[in-house]
Scaffold this motif. Sequence first.
Motif, short mmCIF file in Angstrom:
data_model
loop_
_atom_site.label_atom_id
_atom_site.label_comp_id
_atom_site.label_asym_id
_atom_site.label_seq_id
_atom_site.Cartn_x
_atom_site.Cartn_y
_atom_site.Cartn_z
N GLU A 59 5.80 -19.04 29.63
CA GLU A 59 5.02 -20.06 28.91
C GLU A 59 5.91 -21.18 28.38
OE1 GLU A 59 6.49 -17.24 25.87
OE2 GLU A 59 5.48 -16.94 27.79
N THR A 72 5.60 -24.33 30.42
CA THR A 72 4.42 -25.13 30.08
C THR A 72 4.65 -25.89 28.78
OG1 THR A 72 2.99 -23.53 31.19
CG2 THR A 72 1.94 -25.02 29.61
N GLN A 73 5.22 -25.21 27.80
CA GLN A 73 5.50 -25.87 26.52
C GLN A 73 6.46 -27.04 26.70
OE1 GLN A 73 6.84 -22.26 24.67
NE2 GLN A 73 4.98 -22.10 23.42
N LEU A 97 4.67 -29.97 28.19
CA LEU A 97 3.86 -30.64 27.17
C LEU A 97 4.75 -31.47 26.23
CD1 LEU A 97 1.12 -31.18 25.89
CD2 LEU A 97 1.42 -29.10 24.54
N LEU A 139 5.72 -34.58 28.15
CA LEU A 139 4.58 -35.49 28.23
C LEU A 139 4.33 -36.17 26.89
CD1 LEU A 139 2.17 -36.58 29.87
CD2 LEU A 139 0.88 -34.58 29.11
N GLY A 140 4.38 -35.39 25.82
CA GLY A 140 4.17 -35.95 24.49
C GLY A 140 5.22 -36.99 24.12
N ILE A 172 4.11 -33.36 18.25
CA ILE A 172 4.01 -32.46 19.39
C ILE A 172 3.92 -31.01 18.92
CG2 ILE A 172 5.25 -31.59 21.42
CD1 ILE A 172 6.42 -34.50 21.67
N MET A 209 0.64 -29.76 18.36
CA MET A 209 -0.21 -29.62 19.55
C MET A 209 -0.15 -28.21 20.13
SD MET A 209 0.41 -33.18 21.52
CE MET A 209 0.23 -34.75 20.67
N PHE A 210 0.59 -27.33 19.47
CA PHE A 210 0.67 -25.94 19.91
C PHE A 210 -0.10 -25.08 18.94
CE2 PHE A 210 4.83 -27.47 21.68
CZ PHE A 210 4.50 -27.32 23.02
N PRO A 240 -0.96 -24.48 24.20
CA PRO A 240 -1.34 -25.87 23.92
C PRO A 240 -2.73 -25.98 23.30
CG PRO A 240 -0.38 -25.68 26.11
CD PRO A 240 -0.58 -24.28 25.59
N VAL A 268 -4.26 -29.34 22.20
CA VAL A 268 -4.05 -30.78 22.09
C VAL A 268 -5.24 -31.43 21.37
CG1 VAL A 268 -3.63 -32.88 23.40
CG2 VAL A 268 -2.71 -30.72 24.22
N ILE A 299 -5.03 -38.00 21.17
CA ILE A 299 -4.76 -38.42 22.55
C ILE A 299 -5.52 -39.72 22.85
CG2 ILE A 299 -5.01 -37.79 24.98
CD1 ILE A 299 -2.83 -36.22 23.46
#
Length: 138
Positions: free
Chosen positions: A44, A47-48, A51, A54-55, A65, A68-69, A75, A77, A82
């Motif tokens: 995971e 994925t974090q 993110l 991206l953030g 950010i 956002m978890f 996630p 979000v 956004i």
Amino acid sequence: MKIFDIGVLSERSGVPPSTLRYYEEIGLIESIGRRGLRRQFGSEALTQLALISLGKTAGFSLDEIKGMFGKGGVPDVPRAAIHARAEALDAQIRRMTALRNALRHVAECPAETHMDCPKFRRLLIVASKSSLRTKGGN
């Protein structure tokens, strides 16, 4: 669940180990243990990290950010944030497009000097107003 040591996670994510340690220190990611001296992370974490990347690209701070978890680093979000960031990016794109177009005109302007070009003079006025706003003067 796959488990990656910090070196493998760094290689797969493109994030240096020092940054991974920092992200763990501030609570953005969490190691699941150690193997010897090397931190171990679950899948995971990839994925974090995506993110987080991206953030950051979208202009969010690491604190934003982190928010956002959800539980367990899943996630969660906030859609309103956004939408607001997307609107801010749209406005920035419009400003940058106008600036690009003005600069292209100035570069190709047939006026004898840039100061004889009305578009260049307007660009100077806009730039000076923008500079004053960012310095808190207006």
